[in-house]
Design a protein around this motif. Structure first.
Motif, PDB file in Angstrom:
ATOM      1  N   GLY A 301      -5.684  26.579  37.011  1.00 30.50           N
ATOM      2  CA  GLY A 301      -5.614  27.027  38.397  1.00 30.50           C
ATOM      3  C   GLY A 301      -4.288  27.711  38.692  1.00 30.50           C
ATOM      4  O   GLY A 301      -3.346  27.668  37.893  1.00 30.50           O
ATOM      5  N   GLY A 302      -4.203  28.319  39.870  1.00 31.36           N
ATOM      6  CA  GLY A 302      -3.028  29.104  40.229  1.00 31.36           C
ATOM      7  C   GLY A 302      -1.729  28.325  40.214  1.00 31.36           C
ATOM      8  O   GLY A 302      -0.665  28.883  39.925  1.00 31.36           O
ATOM      9  N   GLY A 303      -1.795  27.018  40.506  1.00 29.96           N
ATOM     10  CA  GLY A 303      -0.587  26.201  40.542  1.00 29.96           C
ATOM     11  C   GLY A 303       0.100  26.043  39.202  1.00 29.96           C
ATOM     12  O   GLY A 303       1.256  25.607  39.137  1.00 29.96           O
ATOM     13  N   VAL A 304      -0.594  26.415  38.122  1.00 32.00           N
ATOM     14  CA  VAL A 304       0.021  26.318  36.797  1.00 32.00           C
ATOM     15  C   VAL A 304       1.217  27.266  36.697  1.00 32.00           C
ATOM     16  O   VAL A 304       2.088  27.087  35.835  1.00 32.00           O
ATOM     17  CB  VAL A 304      -1.027  26.616  35.691  1.00 32.00           C
ATOM     18  N   HIS A 305       1.285  28.246  37.583  1.00 35.49           N
ATOM     19  CA  HIS A 305       2.382  29.212  37.570  1.00 35.49           C
ATOM     20  C   HIS A 305       3.546  28.795  38.473  1.00 35.49           C
ATOM     21  O   HIS A 305       4.504  29.571  38.619  1.00 35.49           O
ATOM     22  CB  HIS A 305       1.865  30.587  37.996  1.00 35.49           C
ATOM     23  N   ASN A 306       3.453  27.614  39.079  1.00 39.62           N
ATOM     24  CA  ASN A 306       4.534  27.110  39.931  1.00 39.62           C
ATOM     25  C   ASN A 306       5.309  26.050  39.148  1.00 39.62           C
ATOM     26  O   ASN A 306       4.911  24.886  39.111  1.00 39.62           O
ATOM     27  CB  ASN A 306       3.956  26.517  41.223  1.00 39.62           C
ATOM     28  N   PRO A 307       6.415  26.422  38.495  1.00 38.93           N
ATOM     29  CA  PRO A 307       7.133  25.461  37.646  1.00 38.93           C
ATOM     30  C   PRO A 307       7.673  24.264  38.407  1.00 38.93           C
ATOM     31  O   PRO A 307       7.773  23.162  37.851  1.00 38.93           O
ATOM     32  CB  PRO A 307       8.255  26.296  37.030  1.00 38.93           C
ATOM     33  N   MET A 308       8.013  24.446  39.680  1.00 40.30           N
ATOM     34  CA  MET A 308       8.518  23.320  40.465  1.00 40.30           C
ATOM     35  C   MET A 308       7.433  22.270  40.675  1.00 40.30           C
ATOM     36  O   MET A 308       7.680  21.068  40.564  1.00 40.30           O
ATOM     37  CB  MET A 308       9.039  23.796  41.824  1.00 40.30           C
ATOM     38  N   LEU A 309       6.223  22.740  40.988  1.00 39.04           N
ATOM     39  CA  LEU A 309       5.114  21.810  41.197  1.00 39.04           C
ATOM     40  C   LEU A 309       4.789  21.067  39.899  1.00 39.04           C
ATOM     41  O   LEU A 309       4.626  19.842  39.906  1.00 39.04           O
ATOM     42  CB  LEU A 309       3.887  22.564  41.713  1.00 39.04           C
ATOM     43  N   LEU A 310       4.719  21.789  38.793  1.00 41.06           N
ATOM     44  CA  LEU A 310       4.428  21.138  37.505  1.00 41.06           C
ATOM     45  C   LEU A 310       5.518  20.138  37.133  1.00 41.06           C
ATOM     46  O   LEU A 310       5.217  19.053  36.610  1.00 41.06           O
ATOM     47  CB  LEU A 310       4.283  22.188  36.409  1.00 41.06           C
ATOM     48  N   ALA A 311       6.762  20.500  37.405  1.00 39.59           N
ATOM     49  CA  ALA A 311       7.872  19.598  37.063  1.00 39.59           C
ATOM     50  C   ALA A 311       7.796  18.309  37.864  1.00 39.59           C
ATOM     51  O   ALA A 311       8.051  17.217  37.329  1.00 39.59           O
ATOM     52  CB  ALA A 311       9.207  20.303  37.298  1.00 39.59           C
ATOM     53  N   ARG A 312       7.446  18.408  39.152  1.00 42.56           N
ATOM     54  CA  ARG A 312       7.358  17.200  39.972  1.00 42.56           C
ATOM     55  C   ARG A 312       6.193  16.320  39.523  1.00 42.56           C
ATOM     56  O   ARG A 312       6.302  15.101  39.474  1.00 42.56           O
ATOM     57  CB  ARG A 312       7.180  17.566  41.453  1.00 42.56           C
ATOM     58  N   ILE A 313       5.066  16.939  39.177  1.00 40.86           N
ATOM     59  CA  ILE A 313       3.923  16.161  38.701  1.00 40.86           C
ATOM     60  C   ILE A 313       4.286  15.451  37.401  1.00 40.86           C
ATOM     61  O   ILE A 313       4.014  14.258  37.223  1.00 40.86           O
ATOM     62  CB  ILE A 313       2.698  17.082  38.508  1.00 40.86           C
ATOM     63  N   ALA A 314       4.916  16.188  36.483  1.00 43.00           N
ATOM     64  CA  ALA A 314       5.304  15.595  35.202  1.00 43.00           C
ATOM     65  C   ALA A 314       6.295  14.451  35.396  1.00 43.00           C
ATOM     66  O   ALA A 314       6.209  13.417  34.714  1.00 43.00           O
ATOM     67  CB  ALA A 314       5.904  16.667  34.294  1.00 43.00           C
ATOM     68  N   ALA A 315       7.222  14.613  36.328  1.00 41.94           N
ATOM     69  CA  ALA A 315       8.218  13.564  36.577  1.00 41.94           C
ATOM     70  C   ALA A 315       7.567  12.297  37.120  1.00 41.94           C
ATOM     71  O   ALA A 315       8.028  11.184  36.846  1.00 41.94           O
ATOM     72  CB  ALA A 315       9.268  14.075  37.562  1.00 41.94           C
ATOM     73  N   MET A 316       6.499  12.458  37.890  1.00 42.89           N
ATOM     74  CA  MET A 316       5.815  11.306  38.470  1.00 42.89           C
ATOM     75  C   MET A 316       4.808  10.676  37.506  1.00 42.89           C
ATOM     76  O   MET A 316       4.284   9.596  37.790  1.00 42.89           O
ATOM     77  CB  MET A 316       5.089  11.736  39.758  1.00 42.89           C
ATOM     78  N   LEU A 317       4.537  11.347  36.388  1.00 47.60           N
ATOM     79  CA  LEU A 317       3.597  10.828  35.386  1.00 47.60           C
ATOM     80  C   LEU A 317       4.282  10.804  34.018  1.00 47.60           C
ATOM     81  O   LEU A 317       3.877  11.498  33.079  1.00 47.60           O
ATOM     82  CB  LEU A 317       2.335  11.693  35.330  1.00 47.60           C
ATOM     83  N   PRO A 318       5.347   9.986  33.880  1.00 48.22           N
ATOM     84  CA  PRO A 318       6.159  10.035  32.653  1.00 48.22           C
ATOM     85  C   PRO A 318       5.414   9.604  31.394  1.00 48.22           C
ATOM     86  O   PRO A 318       5.834   9.953  30.287  1.00 48.22           O
ATOM     87  CB  PRO A 318       7.319   9.084  32.966  1.00 48.22           C
ATOM     88  N   GLU A 319       4.312   8.872  31.541  1.00 48.40           N
ATOM     89  CA  GLU A 319       3.585   8.390  30.362  1.00 48.40           C
ATOM     90  C   GLU A 319       2.610   9.432  29.807  1.00 48.40           C
ATOM     91  O   GLU A 319       2.035   9.237  28.741  1.00 48.40           O
ATOM     92  CB  GLU A 319       2.803   7.110  30.718  1.00 48.40           C
TER      93      GLU A 319
END
Length: 373
Positions: A301-319
């Protein structure tokens, strides 16, 4: 683009999502075993005035008359058919070589929990078939709603067919206007549900305050700070606490919804940063509650191009490892369009296209209406 193999079939998939930012067209090659690959994909922009009308309707606005709705139904169909023909011309492929076209249409209302449940996607399949010269499958969602389901999400069946693993629990995260998950456990049923806004509010707020249709690279949000009090008010929305199956759209998460929760003195960039945090936190909370052992999150989806959004999701799902579906052979910008090509193929084969565990329908159903070329 390589030419079609003699033992493969070509299908087209078309979708315009909740953001109405364009018509995604995917030309998909299917092998006999069902494996597919994107032969060509492109997004065609809506005519400006038509897009504005579609966004207004999608956010809860009313049509001025039955005449307007009838004409919009055909206008949208013509835009879809023209996009399909243009992509085929660019690819040098005659319409007669395409087995069928799967059209999602444009959602103008989604009310699966109304007294008389319904969902409504405009884009007349008759007009698409007539104008494109291609057998068209359209109106995929309403049969599932008639069977007691939400009519959404439908893409999880495609995700399961293409991305499921025997060795690790996975989740596919679609970051469109609304965010939705497909849960792909190694054991047990596939599930899918919406989590709330992904880009819908981010795009709308950005457009209002910067004039840009979306926050490129998350730069606008990066200038702001998260307003924790505002975030708490946004998270207070009862919809977030509902258990799956559940679905939503722009008619629920729109600027009036946001405005009613603002004090009025917030800096625009702080609201943008807070909206990004809202998207990330509701996504992460939903995954932790529904499939906590997830090892890999595949994002499209389009949000894959938003590095800030991906970074926050990854930070909240460290496992979990958060990565693009591109690493698994599916272009993240065209996964949903490819899914409707796949759904058209399932319909013509007489196979169900819904997953009752995902939509809440009473059982599997063959989806869509077929309009022969």
């Amino acid at each position: 683009m390589s030419m079609p193999h003699s033992d493969s079939e070509l299908y087209l998939g078309l979708i315009s999502g909740t953001s109405a930012d364009g018509i995604d067209v995917a030309l998909v090659r299917f092998a006999a075993d069902g494996h597919c690959e994107l032969a060509r994909g492109r997004t065609y922009r809506w005519e400006t005035a038509l897009r504005a009308r579609l966004v207004a309707l999608g956010q809860g606005g009313d049509a001025t008359s039955l005449d307007e709705l009838g004409m919009l139904d055909v206008q949208i169909a013509h835009a879809f058919a023209d996009a399909a023909r243009e992509l085929l011309e660019e690819a040098g492929i005659a319409p007669t070589r395409v087995r069928a076209l799967g059209s999602h249409g444009q959602t103008v209302r989604h009310r699966p929990q109304a007294e008389f449940p319904f969902t409504w996607q405009l884009g007349d399949g008759n007009a698409i078939a007539e104008r494109s010269g291609i057998t068209t499958v359209a109106d995929f969602r309403r049969r599932d709603v008639a069977a007691g389901g939400h009519g959404a999400p439908l893409v999880p069946a495609f995700h399961a067919a293409m991305l499921r693993s025997d060795t690790e629990d996975r989740a596919v995260l679609n970051l469109g206007g609304i965010a939705n998950f497909t849960l792909l456990p190694t054991v047990g049923a596939v599930r899918g549900f919406d989590t709330g806004p992904a880009n819908a509010l981010l795009d709308a707020w950005c457009e209002r305050h910067t004039g840009a249709a979306f926050d490129a690279g998350g730069a606008f949000a990066a200038r702001g700070e998260i307003d924790q009090a505002l975030l708490a008010r946004l998270l207070d929305e009862p919809w977030f606490a509902l258990p799956p199956p559940k679905s939503s759209g722009r008619e629920q998460f729109h600027l009036d919804w946001l405005q009613s929760r603002l004090r009025g003195d917030e800096r625009a960039q702080d609201v943008q940063a807070t909206l990004l945090e809202l998207s990330a936190s509701t996504i992460a909370t939903a995954l932790r509650s529904q499939q906590p052992a997830t090892k890999r999150v595949l994002v499209c989806g389009g949000g894959v191009h938003n590095p800030m959004l991906l970074a926050r999701i990854a930070a909240m799902l460290p496992e979990a490892l958060v990565e693009s579906t591109a690493l698994h052979g599916l272009d993240p910008d065209f996964v949903e369009a490819m899914a409707f090509a796949w759904l058209a193929r399932e319909t013509l084969a007489g196979r169900p296209g819904n997953l009752p565990a995902v939509t809440g329908a009473r059982g599997p159903r063959v989806l869509g209406a077929v309009y022969p070329a």
